[in-house]
Structures are given as structure tokens and as C-alpha cells.
Design a protein around this motif. Structure first.
Motif, mmCIF file in Angstrom:
data_model
loop_
_atom_site.group_PDB
_atom_site.id
_atom_site.type_symbol
_atom_site.label_atom_id
_atom_site.label_comp_id
_atom_site.label_asym_id
_atom_site.label_seq_id
_atom_site.Cartn_x
_atom_site.Cartn_y
_atom_site.Cartn_z
ATOM 1 N N VAL A 75 0.814 -1.211 0.063
ATOM 2 C CA VAL A 75 -0.045 0.030 -0.121
ATOM 3 C C VAL A 75 1.034 1.207 -0.112
ATOM 4 C CG1 VAL A 75 -1.775 1.221 1.195
ATOM 5 C CG2 VAL A 75 -1.971 -1.214 1.195
ATOM 6 N N PHE A 76 1.841 1.256 0.873
ATOM 7 C CA PHE A 76 2.620 2.565 1.040
ATOM 8 C C PHE A 76 3.896 2.404 -0.031
ATOM 9 C CE2 PHE A 76 5.160 0.335 4.017
ATOM 10 C CZ PHE A 76 6.292 0.910 3.940
ATOM 11 N N ALA A 77 4.398 1.028 0.175
ATOM 12 C CA ALA A 77 5.689 1.059 -0.782
ATOM 13 C C ALA A 77 5.574 1.165 -2.103
ATOM 14 C CB ALA A 77 5.931 -0.578 -0.599
ATOM 15 N N TYR A 78 4.178 1.309 -2.662
ATOM 16 C CA TYR A 78 4.096 1.550 -4.002
ATOM 17 C C TYR A 78 4.284 3.060 -4.342
ATOM 18 C CZ TYR A 78 2.359 -3.220 -5.033
ATOM 19 O OH TYR A 78 2.407 -4.436 -5.122
ATOM 20 N N ALA A 79 3.454 3.674 -2.955
ATOM 21 C CA ALA A 79 3.628 5.503 -3.364
ATOM 22 C C ALA A 79 5.046 5.871 -3.168
ATOM 23 C CB ALA A 79 2.739 5.754 -2.159
ATOM 24 N N GLY A 88 5.422 8.512 0.036
ATOM 25 C CA GLY A 88 5.419 7.433 0.668
ATOM 26 C C GLY A 88 4.914 7.496 2.293
ATOM 27 N N PHE A 89 5.531 8.437 3.041
ATOM 28 C CA PHE A 89 5.227 8.634 4.539
ATOM 29 C C PHE A 89 3.784 8.813 4.521
ATOM 30 C CE2 PHE A 89 4.403 11.775 7.741
ATOM 31 C CZ PHE A 89 4.542 10.731 8.823
ATOM 32 N N LYS A 317 12.639 2.506 6.401
ATOM 33 C CA LYS A 317 13.131 3.918 7.164
ATOM 34 C C LYS A 317 12.052 5.160 6.742
ATOM 35 C CE LYS A 317 17.851 1.999 6.795
ATOM 36 N NZ LYS A 317 19.045 2.600 6.342
ATOM 37 N N ASP A 318 10.775 4.662 6.446
ATOM 38 C CA ASP A 318 9.825 6.123 6.461
ATOM 39 C C ASP A 318 9.341 6.412 7.770
ATOM 40 O OD1 ASP A 318 9.748 6.469 3.314
ATOM 41 O OD2 ASP A 318 9.490 4.117 3.491
ATOM 42 N N TYR A 437 7.873 12.020 10.641
ATOM 43 C CA TYR A 437 8.572 11.762 9.258
ATOM 44 C C TYR A 437 9.795 12.543 9.744
ATOM 45 C CZ TYR A 437 9.672 12.779 4.821
ATOM 46 O OH TYR A 437 10.762 12.766 3.419
ATOM 47 N N PHE A 438 9.740 13.645 10.451
ATOM 48 C CA PHE A 438 11.231 14.309 10.867
ATOM 49 C C PHE A 438 11.972 13.528 11.788
ATOM 50 C CE2 PHE A 438 9.638 19.309 10.601
ATOM 51 C CZ PHE A 438 9.185 18.852 9.381
#
Length: 478
Positions: A75-79, A88-89, A317-318, A437-438
Motif C-alpha cells: 500500500v505505501f511501498a508503491y507510493a 510514501g510517508f 526507514k519511512d 517523518y522528521f
């Protein structure tokens, strides 16, 4: 040599994950939500739009599983693969947050279902007693999942089978009592309902259709556990077809048994009220039991998915590396703790909510749209690039068409949701970016944003500020 397939999930198990994720609370609320918005004619158009859009999205998931088998927890890895680290994050955080809100919705529905029988204790699902029961349930599931994902998915398979039975019984009862004259009367809107344009009728059903299709990506999320990679795409399509048939039947058949105004007026879960109109009080009791089983099963599936998304994002690492830890049973323990702490806080907050039931449902739907849009967008990029299509170049054109239709559909869903919910999602994305994210970027000593990502964050920040101002001044009400 050790068996590499040991502990892996079969096609049946993956399909059960998809069905278990999709058949949750939403399907039991379709009769009332649709009857409030439209009659059978509008419902047919709504399901044609939603079914086509989500089928195209399912085909995108299938194509990506086949063409990019190296990408897990899709789901997020494709983004990230298509649009960079920050998108992606946002996809991972939005999907995780929406899943948390969906889990809160499940507990509110459990409380409101129990409120049918113990109204003074559970009320609409947001009383102090209902919240305490919900918190106890959340942490009971938490410690069960910590014992191992394979055990949890086996329980999910059993529960998935068990919760289909009440739906089949309800559908058979509606077919038996099908009244063509009543269906014809309701077809273009029925009597005793406010006049609305057909466009408005269809638009008012759109968010519920998104909600009931959530989980279509269940097999993709668990791709790293699949015995065969090809099973991921097959499970997605099989689950989609099976559940769509159930949802259309549950929506359409009640229109042939009672006036639309009656169906629109029943309490949640509305399938229980709709069946009660046909067979009497035992029907409401039977469906209410089915709701409790179904929602608990769906909660189990979504707890697994929530933790898995947070874990996978940390592995790539996201997200902060804290959430990449697993216990001895291969369960992402820290991700699960974080998920259930957040769900518990949201559950407690429902005590002060005016309409937690519908607000959580709609917020869950909207937060899922960005991840879906990015997946569809990556499907377009991949088909255009030809990567993964070396052996099947003839499929590129077809897959690109599917992906473009999925992009248009998800954009249409954003418009149908309205500006209010887009701004509220931005309100949640801003602190998520700053806190998580930061943190993750500092751990890697990586720069925060590319120039384009900085523009995207700036737009998100402005939208979040507008949403916060709207909440504080009462212009926007949850």
C-alpha cells in the motif's frame, strides 16, 4: 533443509484476509445508509461507479503484485516507489491513521449494537460503560495478537466463515419476501422522502461505498507472508468479487420488502432493523449477533494490518526504527502498542462526540483515498515505463487503462467527500509529519524534503491551518 513455506499463508488464507477485512461493520449498515440517500435506481448507479472504480483498483493491486514482486507491504511501498519518500510517508501514515479510526468505528458499533438490548448501559456506543468495554476488548485482542500472526490469521479465517452466515440468511429472507410492487414504488425514490436530484442521491452514497470496500488491499499488505507471490493478486480479485456480490444484495433486496422511509428510519446496524421489518424481532437479534462476530473479526484483521503497515514503513526507514522491532513470535510489537494506544485515545474521545458513528466512518473513508490514489498513480507510471512487462508487453496498454480509471475514480471520491474532510485529514497529517517523518529523517541523517516535497508539505501545512481555524471557530464541525 527447512521448508521455506512453513508459516506462510495459502491462497485461501490470503482471500480470507481480504474478505475478513472488507466484511466488517459497513456491510451491516448499507440498507439504512442507502435508503436515506436514494432508491434502487440511484443505488444501481452508485454501485456501478463504486464497483467499476474499485475493480480497477483491485486490478492495479493485482498487476503491481505480479510486475513488482520485490515490493512488499504494497500500500505505501508503491507510493514511495513512484512518488518519493514524503509521499510514501503520507501514504503509510494516512493508511495507518485511517485504519485506527476504522477500528474506533468498530468499537462504537459494538457499543451501539449492545445498546439495542441494554440501552441504559451502552446507549449509542459512547457511554462510559461502552468505552470501558471497548478498552477491555482492544487490549484483549492486543495480547492475543502478540502471541503470533499465524494464530491470529487462523482465527480470522474461522470468524470470516462464521460471519458470512447471517448475511446469507438475511439475503435468503429478503429474496423469499421479495415484493415486486414495493420495489417498483421505491425504484425512483419512493414516497415520504425529501426530493433530491439524482446526482445528489448518488453523491450521498459515495463515502459509504469507499468504507465498505476498505480491505481490498488486505492480501497486498500481507504479501511477505504469501506462499506464492501470484496468490496475492488472485486473492484480491476473489475477495473483491465475493464481497461485492454480498454488498449489492444487502443494499438492493430490502427495497423490495418495505417502504424506503421505513428502511431509512431503522437504527444502526440497519440490516438488523431491515430484517426485523420482514421477519420480526428474532431477525434483529440474529443480525446483531452476526454484527458482533463480524466486527470483532474485522477488528482483528485491521489490527494486524495497522501494525504491519507501521512495521513495514519503519523497516523501509519511512517511520522511526522503533516500530521495526519484532517479538519472538514475529509480531511487530512496538507498532502494535503504538496502534492500540492511539485507538484507545480515540475511543475515549468518543465520550465527547456528537455523532462518533458517522464521523469515524467518513474520516476512515477519506484517509484511505490518498493511499489508493498513489497506488493507482504508480500503476500508471509502471505501465508507461514497461518495468516488469518484459515478458508480457501486450499487457501494458490494458494495465495503463485500468490504472487511469482508478485514478479518476479516487479523484472523484475526493470531490464527493467534500472540502471539510480533506481539511480535517490535513489537520492530522501536519503533526504526523512533524512528529514521525522528521524523527525518521533525523535518524537517517537525511534531508527532510526535495523541492517538490517541500511544496507538498507547504500545501498540507496551509490546509491543516485552515482546518484547525475552522474547528476552533466552529465553521467545521466533526
Amino acid at each position: 533443509m527447512a521448508d521455506k513455506s512453513a508459516g506462510k499463508l495459502s491462497l485461501f488464507s490470503l482471500t480470507a484476509m481480504v474478505v475478513g477485512s472488507m466484511v466488517g461493520a459497513g456491510i451491516f449498515n448499507l440498507p439504512g445508509r442507502f435508503a436515506t440517500a436514494t432508491g434502487p435506481f440511484g443505488a444501481i448507479i452508485a454501485w456501478a461507479i463504486a464497483g467499476t472504480g474499485m475493480y480497477m483498483l483491485a486490478r492495479v493491486f493485482q498487476a503491481l503484485a505480479e510486475k513488482r514482486p520485490d515490493i512488499d507491504s504494497g500500500v505505501f511501498a508503491y507510493a514511495k516507489a513512484g512518488f518519493g519518500d514524503y509521499m510514501g510517508f503520507l501514504s503509510a501514515f494516512g493508511y495507518w491513521l485511517g485504519s485506527c479510526l476504522g477500528n474506533v468505528f468498530y468499537w462504537v458499533l459494538i457499543g451501539s449494537t449492545l445498546g439495542r438490548f441494554f440501552p441504559e448501559i451502552f446507549g449509542d456506543g459512547s457511554t462510559a460503560t461502552a468505552i470501558m468495554v471497548s478498552l477491555a476488548g482492544i487490549w484483549l485482542f492486543h495480547f492475543m495478537i502478540l502471541r503470533g500472526v499465524e494464530q491470529a490469521t487462523f482465527i480470522n479465517m474461522v470468524v470470516t466463515i462464521a460471519k458470512i452466515v447471517p448475511l446469507i440468511v438475511a439475503i435468503l429472507a429478503f429474496i423469499f419476501f421479495f415484493n415486486y410492487a414495493q420495489f417498483s414504488e421505491n425504484f425512483f425514490g419512493g414516497v415520504g422522502m425529501p426530493e433530491k436530484t439524482l446526482l445528489a442521491q448518488v453523491r450521498d452514497t459515495m463515502l459509504i461505498t469507499v468504507f465498505v470496500f476498505l480491505g481490498i488491499e488486505g492480501a497486498s499488505v500481507y504479501s511477505r507472508f504469501a506462499k506464492k507471490r501470484s496468490d496475492v493478486g488472485s486473492a484480491t480479485i476473489l475477495g473483491f468479487v465475493a464481497v461485492t456480490g454480498l454488498m449489492v444484495a444487502v443494499t438492493m433486496l430490502p427495497f423490495a420488502t418495505a417502504p424506503r422511509a421505513y428502511i431509512a428510519g431503522v437504527a444502526n446496524p440497519s440490516l438488523a432493523g431491515a430484517l426485523e421489518l420482514v421477519v420480526g424481532h428474532w431477525g434483529a437479534i440474529f443480525i446483531s449477533i452476526g454484527v458482533l462476530v463480524s466486527v470483532l473479526g474485522a477488528y482483528l484483521a485491521w489490527s494486524l494490518i495497522c501494525a504491519e503497515v507501521l512495521f513495514a514503513a519503519a523497516k523501509s526507514k519511512d517511520m522511526p526504527k522503533l516500530f521495526a522491532a519484532q517479538n519472538g513470535n514475529r509480531v511487530p510489537a512496538n507498532a502494535l502498542w503504538m496502534t492500540n494506544i492511539v485507538v484507545s485515545l480515540f475511543v475515549i474521545s468518543t465520550y465527547w462526540s456528537r455523532d462518533a458513528f458517522n464521523f469515524m466512518l467518513d474520516m476512515t473513508s477519506v484517509t484511505s483515498l490518498l493511499p489508493y490514489l498513489l497506488v493507482a498513480g504508480y500503476g500508471v507510471l509502471l505501465a508507461r515505463s514497461g518495468v516488469g512487462y518484459e515478458k508480457t508487453p501486450n499487457e501494458r496498454g490494458r494495465d495503463q487503462v485500468f490504472a487511469w480509471i482508478a485514478v479518476v475514480y479516487t479523484l472523484f471520491m475526493f470531490v464527493a467527500a467534500g472540502l471539510k474532510y480533506v481539511l480535517l485529514v490535513a489537520v492530522l497529517f501536519v503533526p504526523g509529519t512533524i512528529l514521525l517523518y522528521f524523527w525518521a529523517r533525523r535518524e537517517q541523517k537525511a534531508r527532510l524534503f526535495t523541492p517538490i516535497e517541500l511544496v507538498i508539505f507547504g500545501v498540507t501545512l496551509v490546509a491543516g491551518a485552515i482546518g484547525t481555524y475552522g474547528l476552533l471557530t466552529g465553521i467545521i464541525t466533526p
